[in-house]
Design a protein around this motif. Structure first.
Motif, PDB file in Angstrom:
ATOM      1  N   ASN A   1       0.144  -3.579   3.487  1.00  0.00           N
ATOM      2  CA  ASN A   1       1.133  -2.621   2.980  1.00  0.00           C
ATOM      3  C   ASN A   1       0.795  -1.203   3.428  1.00  0.00           C
ATOM      4  OD1 ASN A   1       3.265  -3.934   1.126  1.00  0.00           O
ATOM      5  ND2 ASN A   1       1.366  -4.961   0.568  1.00  0.00           N
ATOM      6  N   LEU A   2      -0.473  -0.861   3.372  1.00  0.00           N
ATOM      7  CA  LEU A   2      -0.905   0.442   3.892  1.00  0.00           C
ATOM      8  C   LEU A   2      -0.431   0.618   5.339  1.00  0.00           C
ATOM      9  CD1 LEU A   2      -2.723   2.989   4.246  1.00  0.00           C
ATOM     10  CD2 LEU A   2      -4.596   1.409   4.773  1.00  0.00           C
TER      11      LEU A   2
ATOM     12  N   ASN B   1      -6.654  -6.339   2.183  1.00  0.00           N
ATOM     13  CA  ASN B   1      -6.279  -6.446   3.594  1.00  0.00           C
ATOM     14  C   ASN B   1      -5.608  -5.173   4.123  1.00  0.00           C
ATOM     15  OD1 ASN B   1      -5.289  -7.235   6.069  1.00  0.00           O
ATOM     16  ND2 ASN B   1      -4.610  -9.227   5.388  1.00  0.00           N
TER      17      ASN B   1
ATOM     18  N   GLU C   1       7.733  -7.446   0.800  1.00  0.00           N
ATOM     19  CA  GLU C   1       6.916  -6.238   0.625  1.00  0.00           C
ATOM     20  C   GLU C   1       7.052  -5.311   1.825  1.00  0.00           C
ATOM     21  OE1 GLU C   1       3.404  -7.764  -2.333  1.00  0.00           O
ATOM     22  OE2 GLU C   1       2.925  -7.624  -0.221  1.00  0.00           O
TER      23      GLU C   1
ATOM     24  N   ILE D   1       2.924  -2.123  -6.391  1.00  0.00           N
ATOM     25  CA  ILE D   1       3.752  -3.261  -5.979  1.00  0.00           C
ATOM     26  C   ILE D   1       3.076  -4.524  -6.490  1.00  0.00           C
ATOM     27  CG2 ILE D   1       2.652  -3.466  -3.690  1.00  0.00           C
ATOM     28  CD1 ILE D   1       5.585  -4.232  -2.724  1.00  0.00           C
TER      29      ILE D   1
HETATM   30  C1  GRF Z   1       0.215  -7.498  -2.088  1.00  0.00           C
HETATM   31  O1  GRF Z   1       0.669  -8.796  -2.193  1.00  0.00           O
HETATM   32  C2  GRF Z   1       0.647  -6.698  -3.284  1.00  0.00           C
HETATM   33  O2  GRF Z   1       1.849  -7.119  -3.837  1.00  0.00           O
HETATM   34  C3  GRF Z   1      -0.470  -6.938  -4.245  1.00  0.00           C
HETATM   35  O3  GRF Z   1      -1.622  -7.027  -3.460  1.00  0.00           O
HETATM   36  C4  GRF Z   1      -1.280  -7.434  -2.146  1.00  0.00           C
HETATM   37  C5  GRF Z   1      -1.856  -6.434  -1.196  1.00  0.00           C
HETATM   38  O4  GRF Z   1      -1.795  -6.853   0.139  1.00  0.00           O
HETATM   39  N1  GRF Z   1      -0.491  -5.940  -5.283  1.00  0.00           N
HETATM   40  P1  GRF Z   1      -2.315  -5.886   1.282  1.00  0.00           P
HETATM   41  O5  GRF Z   1      -3.728  -5.467   0.955  1.00  0.00           O
HETATM   42  O6  GRF Z   1      -1.384  -4.710   1.343  1.00  0.00           O
HETATM   43  O7  GRF Z   1      -2.262  -6.693   2.536  1.00  0.00           O
END
Ligand code: GRF
Length: 187
Positions: free
Chosen positions: A14-15, A11, A173, A102
């Motif tokens: 985090n980026l 998704n 996060e 993470i």
């Molecule tokens: C996060 O929950 C992270 O902890 C795990 O993968 C997920 C990534 O989410 N390693 P996103 O792609 O950043 O939305």
């Protein structure tokens, strides 16, 4: 100027958060996003954020050419933000203590192969754990095993479901990952 590369598979929330956090910071540049999944929504995000995107096949990812390509970018840190492939040893050796991941649980519990995405939260809820959280850690040759940099906790409610827990973890996060990255590249 500190130079980051962010690896993604999904998704990309985090980026998105990391990019927004450093947007007005002239000392930090996200030089590219590396993505292994042609269906990842992170691709759209990278495009909208205006960050160069490098799609990779498994063969490319494991090749010496890829390491050379990355070396040319003169990176200070590689950030795994929901990246699901194992990192080849050659890449780990080229970036000692410069690759961070993470994980959406409190390692060493609920880590390792198969513990990703909702599988993690399902297992934590099924085990009736009192707490879960996030772990930011260096990457070594074993899945979810590298030295821990930071953990943040959240309590589970009696009626917790994998979905409600996922939302809590998501908040942690979003709150901690960019700050941890800022700390790591400063120190
Ligand atoms: C996060 O929950 C992270 O902890 C795990 O993968 C997920 C990534 O989410 N390693 P996103 O792609 O950043 O939305």
């Amino acid at each position: 100027m500190k130079r980051l590369s962010i690896f993604v598979s999904g998704n990309g929330t985090n980026l998105q958060r990391i990019a927004e956090y450093f947007k007005d910071n002239n000392d930090v540049e996200i030089v590219n996003v590396v993505c292994n999944n042609p269906n990842a929504y992170a691709i759209e995000r990278a495009k909208k954020l205006g960050i160069p995107l490098r799609m990779i096949t498994r063969q490319e990812f494991n090749s010496p050419e890829f390491i050379r390509e990355m070396a040319a970018l003169q990176l200070d840190l590689i950030v795994l933000a929901g990246f699901l492939w194992k990192i080849p040893s050659s890449l780990i050796q080229a970036y000692p203590k410069k690759i961070v991941n993470i994980h959406p649980a409190l390692l060493p519990k609920y880590g390792g192969k198969g513990f990703y995405g909702e599988h993690v939260h399902e297992a934590v809820v099924a085990a009736k754990e009192a707490f879960s959280g996030i772990t930011i850690h260096y990457v070594n040759e074993i899945y979810d095993n590298g030295e821990i940099i930071l953990q943040a906790y959240t309590a589970l409610d009696e009626k917790e479901t994998p979905d409600t827990l996922a939302a809590k973890i998501h908040q942690l996060e979003q709150a901690y990952f960019p700050v941890a990255i800022a700390f790591l590249i400063k120190n």
